[in-house]
Design a protein around this motif. Structure first.
Motif, PDB file in Angstrom:
ATOM      1  N   TYR A  34     -11.533   0.285  17.964  1.00 52.33           N
ATOM      2  CA  TYR A  34     -12.837   0.932  18.159  1.00 52.33           C
ATOM      3  C   TYR A  34     -13.306   1.565  16.856  1.00 52.33           C
ATOM      4  O   TYR A  34     -14.447   1.352  16.425  1.00 52.33           O
ATOM      5  CB  TYR A  34     -12.744   1.995  19.260  1.00 52.33           C
ATOM      6  CG  TYR A  34     -14.100   2.561  19.622  1.00 52.33           C
ATOM      7  CD1 TYR A  34     -14.787   2.094  20.733  1.00 52.33           C
ATOM      8  CD2 TYR A  34     -14.705   3.555  18.860  1.00 52.33           C
ATOM      9  CE1 TYR A  34     -16.043   2.582  21.066  1.00 52.33           C
ATOM     10  CE2 TYR A  34     -15.957   4.056  19.166  1.00 52.33           C
ATOM     11  CZ  TYR A  34     -16.611   3.568  20.279  1.00 52.33           C
ATOM     12  OH  TYR A  34     -17.862   4.061  20.591  1.00 52.33           O
ATOM     13  N   LEU A  35     -12.431   2.343  16.213  1.00 44.78           N
ATOM     14  CA  LEU A  35     -12.838   3.009  14.971  1.00 44.78           C
ATOM     15  C   LEU A  35     -13.121   1.989  13.869  1.00 44.78           C
ATOM     16  O   LEU A  35     -14.066   2.151  13.088  1.00 44.78           O
ATOM     17  CB  LEU A  35     -11.756   3.982  14.522  1.00 44.78           C
ATOM     18  CG  LEU A  35     -11.582   5.262  15.341  1.00 44.78           C
ATOM     19  CD1 LEU A  35     -10.642   6.208  14.613  1.00 44.78           C
ATOM     20  CD2 LEU A  35     -12.910   5.951  15.616  1.00 44.78           C
ATOM     21  N   GLY A  36     -12.299   0.927  13.801  1.00 42.46           N
ATOM     22  CA  GLY A  36     -12.523  -0.068  12.769  1.00 42.46           C
ATOM     23  C   GLY A  36     -13.859  -0.773  12.917  1.00 42.46           C
ATOM     24  O   GLY A  36     -14.598  -0.946  11.938  1.00 42.46           O
ATOM     25  N   TYR A  41       3.780  -0.229  11.778  1.00 42.51           N
ATOM     26  CA  TYR A  41       3.210  -1.495  11.289  1.00 42.51           C
ATOM     27  C   TYR A  41       1.684  -1.470  11.373  1.00 42.51           C
ATOM     28  O   TYR A  41       0.989  -1.796  10.397  1.00 42.51           O
ATOM     29  CB  TYR A  41       3.783  -2.643  12.120  1.00 42.51           C
ATOM     30  CG  TYR A  41       3.171  -3.988  11.832  1.00 42.51           C
ATOM     31  CD1 TYR A  41       3.399  -4.637  10.623  1.00 42.51           C
ATOM     32  CD2 TYR A  41       2.374  -4.625  12.780  1.00 42.51           C
ATOM     33  CE1 TYR A  41       2.842  -5.882  10.368  1.00 42.51           C
ATOM     34  CE2 TYR A  41       1.822  -5.865  12.529  1.00 42.51           C
ATOM     35  CZ  TYR A  41       2.052  -6.491  11.323  1.00 42.51           C
ATOM     36  OH  TYR A  41       1.499  -7.718  11.079  1.00 42.51           O
ATOM     37  N   VAL A  42       1.149  -1.090  12.527  1.00 43.36           N
ATOM     38  CA  VAL A  42      -0.302  -1.070  12.704  1.00 43.36           C
ATOM     39  C   VAL A  42      -0.940  -0.023  11.797  1.00 43.36           C
ATOM     40  O   VAL A  42      -1.994  -0.251  11.196  1.00 43.36           O
ATOM     41  CB  VAL A  42      -0.669  -0.817  14.182  1.00 43.36           C
ATOM     42  CG1 VAL A  42      -2.169  -0.590  14.341  1.00 43.36           C
ATOM     43  CG2 VAL A  42      -0.225  -2.004  15.035  1.00 43.36           C
ATOM     44  N   ALA A  43      -0.312   1.153  11.697  1.00 46.11           N
ATOM     45  CA  ALA A  43      -0.878   2.227  10.881  1.00 46.11           C
ATOM     46  C   ALA A  43      -1.012   1.798   9.427  1.00 46.11           C
ATOM     47  O   ALA A  43      -2.054   2.006   8.799  1.00 46.11           O
ATOM     48  CB  ALA A  43      -0.008   3.476  10.992  1.00 46.11           C
ATOM     49  N   GLN A  44       0.036   1.194   8.898  1.00 48.82           N
ATOM     50  CA  GLN A  44      -0.012   0.786   7.493  1.00 48.82           C
ATOM     51  C   GLN A  44      -1.113  -0.246   7.256  1.00 48.82           C
ATOM     52  O   GLN A  44      -1.888  -0.143   6.305  1.00 48.82           O
ATOM     53  CB  GLN A  44       1.336   0.216   7.069  1.00 48.82           C
ATOM     54  CG  GLN A  44       1.356  -0.169   5.586  1.00 48.82           C
ATOM     55  CD  GLN A  44       2.422  -1.189   5.260  1.00 48.82           C
ATOM     56  OE1 GLN A  44       2.927  -1.875   6.142  1.00 48.82           O
ATOM     57  NE2 GLN A  44       2.737  -1.316   3.995  1.00 48.82           N
ATOM     58  N   TYR A  94      -6.944  -2.912   5.826  1.00 46.93           N
ATOM     59  CA  TYR A  94      -8.266  -3.166   6.409  1.00 46.93           C
ATOM     60  C   TYR A  94      -9.236  -1.989   6.299  1.00 46.93           C
ATOM     61  O   TYR A  94     -10.441  -2.176   6.421  1.00 46.93           O
ATOM     62  CB  TYR A  94      -8.121  -3.546   7.886  1.00 46.93           C
ATOM     63  CG  TYR A  94      -7.376  -4.846   8.099  1.00 46.93           C
ATOM     64  CD1 TYR A  94      -7.981  -6.069   7.834  1.00 46.93           C
ATOM     65  CD2 TYR A  94      -6.067  -4.848   8.560  1.00 46.93           C
ATOM     66  CE1 TYR A  94      -7.306  -7.264   8.035  1.00 46.93           C
ATOM     67  CE2 TYR A  94      -5.374  -6.043   8.765  1.00 46.93           C
ATOM     68  CZ  TYR A  94      -5.997  -7.233   8.498  1.00 46.93           C
ATOM     69  OH  TYR A  94      -5.326  -8.412   8.688  1.00 46.93           O
ATOM     70  N   GLY A  95      -8.719  -0.777   6.092  1.00 49.31           N
ATOM     71  CA  GLY A  95      -9.593   0.394   5.996  1.00 49.31           C
ATOM     72  C   GLY A  95     -10.238   0.774   7.316  1.00 49.31           C
ATOM     73  O   GLY A  95     -11.318   1.369   7.337  1.00 49.31           O
ATOM     74  N   ARG A 129     -14.625 -15.745   9.037  1.00 46.41           N
ATOM     75  CA  ARG A 129     -13.283 -15.165   9.066  1.00 46.41           C
ATOM     76  C   ARG A 129     -13.234 -13.712   8.621  1.00 46.41           C
ATOM     77  O   ARG A 129     -12.313 -12.980   8.980  1.00 46.41           O
ATOM     78  CB  ARG A 129     -12.349 -15.987   8.185  1.00 46.41           C
ATOM     79  CG  ARG A 129     -12.098 -17.397   8.689  1.00 46.41           C
ATOM     80  CD  ARG A 129     -11.106 -18.102   7.793  1.00 46.41           C
ATOM     81  NE  ARG A 129     -10.810 -19.447   8.276  1.00 46.41           N
ATOM     82  CZ  ARG A 129      -9.950 -20.272   7.695  1.00 46.41           C
ATOM     83  NH1 ARG A 129      -9.308 -19.886   6.596  1.00 46.41           N
ATOM     84  NH2 ARG A 129      -9.741 -21.475   8.195  1.00 46.41           N
ATOM     85  N   ASP A 130     -14.214 -13.280   7.818  1.00 46.76           N
ATOM     86  CA  ASP A 130     -14.169 -11.926   7.273  1.00 46.76           C
ATOM     87  C   ASP A 130     -14.818 -10.891   8.181  1.00 46.76           C
ATOM     88  O   ASP A 130     -14.813  -9.697   7.853  1.00 46.76           O
ATOM     89  CB  ASP A 130     -14.865 -11.894   5.904  1.00 46.76           C
ATOM     90  CG  ASP A 130     -14.118 -12.704   4.861  1.00 46.76           C
ATOM     91  OD1 ASP A 130     -12.885 -12.828   4.994  1.00 46.76           O
ATOM     92  OD2 ASP A 130     -14.762 -13.216   3.929  1.00 46.76           O
ATOM     93  N   HIS A 131     -15.375 -11.305   9.305  1.00 47.39           N
ATOM     94  CA  HIS A 131     -15.999 -10.346  10.222  1.00 47.39           C
ATOM     95  C   HIS A 131     -14.921  -9.480  10.866  1.00 47.39           C
ATOM     96  O   HIS A 131     -13.803  -9.926  11.120  1.00 47.39           O
ATOM     97  CB  HIS A 131     -16.792 -11.083  11.296  1.00 47.39           C
ATOM     98  CG  HIS A 131     -17.729 -10.196  12.054  1.00 47.39           C
ATOM     99  ND1 HIS A 131     -17.319  -9.372  13.087  1.00 47.39           N
ATOM    100  CD2 HIS A 131     -19.075  -9.987  11.928  1.00 47.39           C
ATOM    101  CE1 HIS A 131     -18.361  -8.708  13.569  1.00 47.39           C
ATOM    102  NE2 HIS A 131     -19.435  -9.060  12.871  1.00 47.39           N
TER     103      HIS A 131
END
Length: 439
Positions: free
Chosen positions: A299-301, A259-262, A268-269, A231-233
């Motif tokens: 993609y960046l995450g 919402y997504v930005a926050q 999630y960083g 689950r943490d992947h």
């Protein structure tokens, strides 16, 4: 006298037209809806104006990208399920390919000084694009004083009292229903253009089958990823988060942004502060729905948290997984709900409720325009609360004069001189790069 029924639309012609629409769907939802209206209603005359607006009102009610859902709806009207699948996929595909390439380029070269400067210029111009979209949507949607009042009420509720968008939608729909006798009529007489469209079948068995297939397609990849990776992947986190976003976010890409930005930055960083606006700037330069900005986020995450994978491979896979869970629900909402919406097409109460919801979306976009403006033009913005009241207080000493100048120039170019969006963004990027390099 009855109008002669037009010839049916061939599936081959529809594929060509939907590809054309997908390649030319720039300018956010307002521009994309305008392109579809011009091609499908005015040029091809495949559906009538009332049928088009009826479909649009339903799509405005749904979470997710309303322009893409509208393409699925019209494609489904013309050629059933295969028509909806082709129309919705071709609407997204060109932009998704372009966004994947731009996300990879951003991950590779963002730290180069001139690239950062160019994105600064784009970010200021995006604010002008948002304002331009607001003006265009308002002109198309706000047809009476009652529409304007409802849009203003939605803005005040969200911006000053932090009311969640679903409650605004419910309130607007109830308002339109209760005051349907005074609400401007959205119905119109039958037109011969729509004779080519057969009445869609509706049944409980069909709906249950559609929901079952759609839910399996939506959630099976998430379950498989969770079982294989845990689950943490990052892939599982992204699949779960963007599935949730597909359900709880209304009003298109502009409303999903905050919402997504926050969540992407604070929880999630996946992004650094301010990078969501970079992603929206990239999405503005590509065809397709602006919700493709989530592809940039994913993609960046995944690129930053690749696990055992190569970062470039992880970025691509994260991007594709996010595309899947973002757009599969859009097809599901249409295939399951559109037959019933068509069945109720002559219902004045439903028309009034959907029209009221469409008007309230203008207030939502106004809220986001101000949110963008404050966070783009000021380096410091404080939130002050007094009971239920919420105020955004900018630090006036932190005003970015260069960003303000680029925004003003872009706004004049778009609104006064009707300069194309892509040219405006390109010039703003160059100005940002030049100005930062000589400062």
């Amino acid at each position: 006298m009855r109008v002669t029924s037009p010839a049916p639309v061939s599936f081959r012609d529809a594929v060509r037209v939907w590809l054309h629409v997908g390649l030319n769907s720039f300018g956010g939802p307002a521009g994309q809806i305008a392109v579809m209206h011009r091609v499908i209603v005015e040029e091809k005359r495949w559906v009538s104006e009332p049928r088009f607006l009826h479909a649009l009102n339903y799509c405005m009610l749904l979470p997710g990208p309303e322009a893409q859902q509208l393409s699925v709806y019209i494609g489904w009207l013309l050629h059933g399920t295969r028509g909806g699948l082709v129309a919705g996929t071709l609407f997204v595909l060109p932009g998704a390919i372009a966004m994947l390439a731009l996300s990879a380029a951003y991950a590779a070269w963002r730290n180069v000084g001139w690239v950062e400067a160019a994105f600064f210029g784009v970010k200021a111009a995006v604010l002008a694009v948002v304002v331009h979209a607001l003006v265009r949507i308002a002109r198309r949607t706000l047809k009476s004083r009652l529409h304007v009042v409802l849009a203003a009420a939605a803005f005040v509720a969200i911006f000053f009292f932090d009311v969640a968008f679903p409650w605004v939608v419910i309130g607007a729909g109830c308002f339109g229903f209760l005051f349907r006798k005074r609400w401007p009529s959205a119905s119109a007489a039958h037109t011969g253009i729509d004779d080519r469209i057969e009445e869609p079948p509706t049944s409980i068995a069909r709906t249950v089958r559609t929901l079952a297939i759609g839910l399996v397609l939506w959630f099976a990849p998430i379950v498989i990823l969770a079982a294989a990776l845990g689950r943490d992947h990052v892939f599982v986190q992204q699949a779960t988060f963007f599935s949730r976003a597909a359900v709880v976010t209304f009003g298109g890409a502009y409303s999903v942004l905050a919402y997504v930005a926050q969540q992407a930055v604070d929880v999630y960083g996946w992004l650094e502060p301010g990078q969501m606006l970079d992603g929206l700037g990239l999405a503005e330069t590509t065809p397709g729905p602006l919700i493709l900005v989530v592809q940039f986020v994913a993609y960046l995450g995944a690129f930053r948290h690749p696990g055992a994978l190569d970062p470039w491979v992880a970025g691509v896979l994260g991007s594709l997984i996010t595309l899947w869970v973002t757009f599969v629900p859009s097809f599901l909402w249409i295939f399951a709900g559109a037959p019933y919406v068509e069945m109720l097409r002559g219902n004045r109460a439903l028309q009034a409720a959907l029209s009221a919801i469409t008007a309230s979306v203008v207030g939502v976009i106004l809220n986001l325009s101000l949110w963008f403006g404050l966070h783009t033009l000021f380096d410091e913005v404080e939130i002050v609360r007094a009971g239920p009241l919420r105020l955004f207080v900018p630090g006036w000493d932190s005003l970015n004069w260069l960003g303000l100048a680029i925004f003003a120039g872009a706004a004049v170019a778009l609104l006064r001189f009707k300069v194309g969006m892509l040219l405006t963004l390109a010039v703003s990027a160059v100005l940002g790069a030049v100005a930062v390099s000589i400062s």
